[in-house]
Design an enzyme around this catalytic site. Structure first.
Site, mmCIF file in Angstrom:
data_model
loop_
_atom_site.group_PDB
_atom_site.id
_atom_site.type_symbol
_atom_site.label_atom_id
_atom_site.label_comp_id
_atom_site.label_asym_id
_atom_site.label_seq_id
_atom_site.Cartn_x
_atom_site.Cartn_y
_atom_site.Cartn_z
ATOM 1 N N GLY A 36 90.628 60.699 89.748
ATOM 2 C CA GLY A 36 89.371 60.006 90.037
ATOM 3 C C GLY A 36 88.203 60.944 89.788
ATOM 4 N N LEU A 37 87.013 60.379 89.867
ATOM 5 C CA LEU A 37 85.801 61.169 89.605
ATOM 6 C C LEU A 37 85.637 62.313 90.606
ATOM 7 C CD1 LEU A 37 83.188 58.296 88.986
ATOM 8 C CD2 LEU A 37 84.308 59.724 87.251
ATOM 9 N N SER A 38 84.879 63.309 90.210
ATOM 10 C CA SER A 38 84.521 64.382 91.138
ATOM 11 C C SER A 38 83.782 63.770 92.332
ATOM 12 C CB SER A 38 83.618 65.387 90.422
ATOM 13 O OG SER A 38 83.217 66.388 91.312
ATOM 14 N N GLY A 39 84.189 64.136 93.515
ATOM 15 C CA GLY A 39 83.536 63.609 94.712
ATOM 16 C C GLY A 39 84.107 62.289 95.197
ATOM 17 N N LYS A 42 89.504 62.900 96.331
ATOM 18 C CA LYS A 42 90.893 63.294 96.033
ATOM 19 C C LYS A 42 91.378 64.440 96.929
ATOM 20 C CE LYS A 42 89.776 64.317 91.777
ATOM 21 N NZ LYS A 42 88.323 63.996 91.871
ATOM 22 N N SER A 43 90.621 65.532 96.957
ATOM 23 C CA SER A 43 91.052 66.703 97.739
ATOM 24 C C SER A 43 91.083 66.389 99.228
ATOM 25 C CB SER A 43 90.094 67.880 97.538
ATOM 26 O OG SER A 43 90.228 68.398 96.271
ATOM 27 N N SER A 110 91.579 64.672 86.148
ATOM 28 C CA SER A 110 92.518 64.213 85.100
ATOM 29 C C SER A 110 92.010 62.921 84.448
ATOM 30 C CB SER A 110 93.935 64.046 85.667
ATOM 31 O OG SER A 110 93.995 63.398 86.898
HETATM 32 P P1 ADP Z 1 87.181 65.212 94.922
HETATM 33 O O1 ADP Z 1 88.388 66.053 95.277
HETATM 34 O O2 ADP Z 1 87.575 63.831 94.439
HETATM 35 O O3 ADP Z 1 86.226 65.898 94.002
HETATM 36 P P2 ADP Z 1 86.341 65.814 97.570
HETATM 37 O O4 ADP Z 1 87.443 65.384 98.468
HETATM 38 O O5 ADP Z 1 86.222 67.272 97.234
HETATM 39 O O6 ADP Z 1 86.390 64.935 96.249
HETATM 40 O O7 ADP Z 1 84.933 65.372 98.154
HETATM 41 C C1 ADP Z 1 84.706 64.078 98.632
HETATM 42 C C2 ADP Z 1 83.592 64.158 99.674
HETATM 43 O O8 ADP Z 1 83.236 62.848 100.068
HETATM 44 C C3 ADP Z 1 84.028 64.914 100.909
HETATM 45 O O9 ADP Z 1 82.943 65.703 101.369
HETATM 46 C C4 ADP Z 1 84.324 63.776 101.888
HETATM 47 O O10 ADP Z 1 84.136 64.177 103.217
HETATM 48 C C5 ADP Z 1 83.294 62.750 101.471
HETATM 49 N N1 ADP Z 1 83.639 61.366 101.808
HETATM 50 C C6 ADP Z 1 82.796 60.513 102.413
HETATM 51 N N2 ADP Z 1 83.373 59.336 102.611
HETATM 52 C C7 ADP Z 1 84.628 59.429 102.117
HETATM 53 C C8 ADP Z 1 85.714 58.511 102.038
HETATM 54 N N3 ADP Z 1 85.622 57.269 102.529
HETATM 55 N N4 ADP Z 1 86.867 58.934 101.455
HETATM 56 C C9 ADP Z 1 86.960 60.194 100.959
HETATM 57 N N5 ADP Z 1 85.959 61.110 101.008
HETATM 58 C C10 ADP Z 1 84.801 60.733 101.586
#
Ligand code: ADP
Length: 205
Positions: A36-39, A42-43, A110
């Site tokens: 999925g997109l950054s943010g 996923k993590s 990915s």
């Molecule tokens: P990615 O790994 O996809 O880049 P991250 O997990 O690093 O994303 O970051 C996602 C951010 O969004 C985190 O700071 C998380 O706390 C926030 N967030 C807010 N709402 C949600 C939600 N419903 N599900 C997942 N993350 C969320």
């Protein structure tokens, strides 16, 4: 050691198989792949799922961009070829972790369908679980956890997924999580509902 003499024992290179490790661990090994997109989350979701599995006695490991981009893939950039090589290495690593009996949770943008297909082939389709962490670009940009979107919009990141590089949404993921509407806890529950039955060993094993 035990019965019989040592000279009668032939040690095969892989006498301790994945199946034996799984039996020792009490669960199957799988690679759970979050795309999925950054943010998109996923993590966050992968680590929260790991926390729950760990508490239940599962052997787990999370791979994410931060822990591989510095080491294993520290020599790679973000060109399509480097992104593919990055994922190929992670795919090989996740396969070894599956062979080691571990539930690995991989959180990588990915973005390309073909690259995910390569990872699936390396790991083996029967061991690969794909989860699409879906979130509108506007919401990812609003979260902008690491300030990357701001930098991408300022033209400082030439191939940033969603802004200046494409993202191919999965065709047939095992699960889609819409994180703009689900809470982290709801997403974690959905992932666990999907994977816990897949990790169960047959009663006789
Ligand atoms: P990615 O790994 O996809 O880049 P991250 O997990 O690093 O994303 O970051 C996602 C951010 O969004 C985190 O700071 C998380 O706390 C926030 N967030 C807010 N709402 C949600 C939600 N419903 N599900 C997942 N993350 C969320």
């Amino acid at each position: 050691m035990g019965n019989g003499s040592e000279k009668d024992i032939v040690w095969h290179h892989a006498s301790v198989t994945r199946e034996r490790r799984e039996r020792l661990n009490g669960h199957r090994a799988r690679a759970v792949w979050f795309t999925g997109l950054s943010g998109a989350g996923k993590s966050t979701i992968a680590h929260a799922v790991e926390e729950q599995l760990h508490r239940c006695g599962c052997r787990t490991f999370v791979f994410d961009g931060d822990n591989v981009r510095h080491g294993l893939c520290g020599d790679l950039g973000f060109s399509p070829a480097d992104r593919r090589e990055n994922l190929r290495r992670i795919g090989e690593m996740a396969k070894l972790f599956v062979d080691a009996g571990i539930v690995s949770l991989a959180a990588f943008i990915s973005p390309m369908r073909d690259d995910r297909a390569l990872v699936r082939e390396i790991i083996g389709a029967q061991h690969y679980i794909e989860i699409y962490v879906s979130c509108p670009l506007e919401e990812c940009e609003r979260r902008d956890v690491k300030g990357m979107y701001r930098r991408a919009r300022a033209g400082q990141l030439p191939s940033f997924t969603g802004i200046s590089a494409p993202y191919d949404a999965p065709d047939a993921p095992h699960l889609v999580l819409e994180t703009a509407t689900l809470t982290v806890e709801q997403s974690v529950s959905r992932v666990l509902d999907l994977i816990v039955p897949l990790l169960a060993l047959p009663a006789s094993a």
